[in-house]
Design an enzyme around this catalytic site. Structure first.
Site, PDB file in Angstrom:
ATOM      1  N   SER A 143     -64.141  32.284  31.783  1.00 37.15           N
ATOM      2  CA  SER A 143     -64.381  32.342  33.221  1.00 37.15           C
ATOM      3  C   SER A 143     -63.677  33.559  33.785  1.00 37.15           C
ATOM      4  CB  SER A 143     -63.845  31.067  33.890  1.00 37.15           C
ATOM      5  OG  SER A 143     -63.792  31.194  35.293  1.00 37.15           O
ATOM      6  N   TYR A 156     -56.864  24.661  34.739  1.00 39.55           N
ATOM      7  CA  TYR A 156     -58.190  25.209  34.447  1.00 39.55           C
ATOM      8  C   TYR A 156     -58.078  26.709  34.181  1.00 39.55           C
ATOM      9  CZ  TYR A 156     -62.970  26.822  34.999  1.00 39.55           C
ATOM     10  OH  TYR A 156     -64.187  27.431  34.794  1.00 39.55           O
TER      11      TYR A 156
END
Length: 268
Positions: A143, A156
């Protein structure tokens, strides 16, 4: 008469029931790969299979398992029953929003197990056969979050940084082996990811959404990068710039900017 039809290559895609995983599976089917699709959502996974087989001639095997469970990679590998995997796409993942002191540890442990342990273990199990055959491609889903700390989604962001670092390292180790590793680092993408992160909040609800890409566009970008053997793939010029943000400002400032984006996107 002997059947000389060449067998299709085989691709394993995790998190394939929807979003980026499904779009990547479609691209693989279009290129005549047979598919092994893994996901926890049996109903959506079955619908994904029906869609793919209605459009393409690929054989599709389903593995319905919770990839956040302990040692699940070993179970998936056993389910392959010795089939050689030519492409591995570690796509499964989810996010958790909230202050670290308030978030649920069990859910966080599941996320870390999925992003770190399952991704790493499945890669290790599949990689040996690829190297022995002298060919193979791995696409790991990271990401834009991998490039800086992320307040209110701390674990995360940290887990995605792990995937990026891990992918870059083994890509270097595998030079000359015939096997490539690509790490896809998208920014905001129109998938059901936001539903999981923030209790029904969708990407279309985000207040800051100038660089949201569609799942199809991001999948196509990542797929092409994987075919070319590119190590790090960041779709979109704005995302490429944001990935370099810590180079232009202090890490404290970059972290503060990320926090403001998180808060703004989830304002009532």
């Amino acid at each position: 008469m002997e059947n000389t039809k060449q067998k299709n290559q085989i691709a394993l895609v995790t998190g394939a029931a929807s979003g980026l995983g499904f779009e990547l599976a479609l691209l693989l089917a279009k290129d005549n790969y047979d598919l092994i699709l893994a996901d926890v959502d049996a109903e959506k996974l079955q619908k994904a299979k029906e869609t793919i087989t209605s459009e393409y001639a690929s054989e599709v095997q389903l593995i319905i398992k919770d990839l956040s469970r302990n040692n699940i990679a070993e179970q998936i590998f056993q389910d392959l029953d010795g089939k050689p995997i030519d492409v591995l796409i570690n796509n499964a993942g989810f996010g958790i929003f909230g202050s670290f002191i308030d978030t649920d540890w069990q859910r966080e442990m599941d996320m870390l197990n999925l992003h770190v342990m399952t991704t790493t273990h499945l890669t290790k199990l599949v990689l040996k056969g690829m190297v022995e055959r002298g060919s193979g491609k791995i696409l790991n889903m990271s990401s834009l979050a991998a490039f800086q700390p992320g307040p209110l989604m701390s674990l995360y962001y940290a887990s995605k940084a792990y995937i990026l670092s891990f992918s870059e390292a083994i890509a270097n180790e595998l030079k000359g082996s015939g096997v490539t590793v690509t790490c896809l680092c998208p920014g905001q993408t129109k998938t059901c990811f936001q539903d999981v992160v923030s209790n029904g909040c969708k990407a279309s609800d985000n207040k800051i959404k100038f660089n949201i890409g569609s799942a199809k566009e991001v999948a196509e970008y990542g797929y092409e990068a994987m075919l070319k053997g590119k190590v790090v793939a960041i779709p979109g010029n704005i995302n490429k710039f944001l990935s370099k943000l810590p180079r232009f400002v202090s890490r404290n400032t970059a972290t503060a900017i990320i926090r403001r984006i998180q808060e703004k996107n989830r304002e009532g």
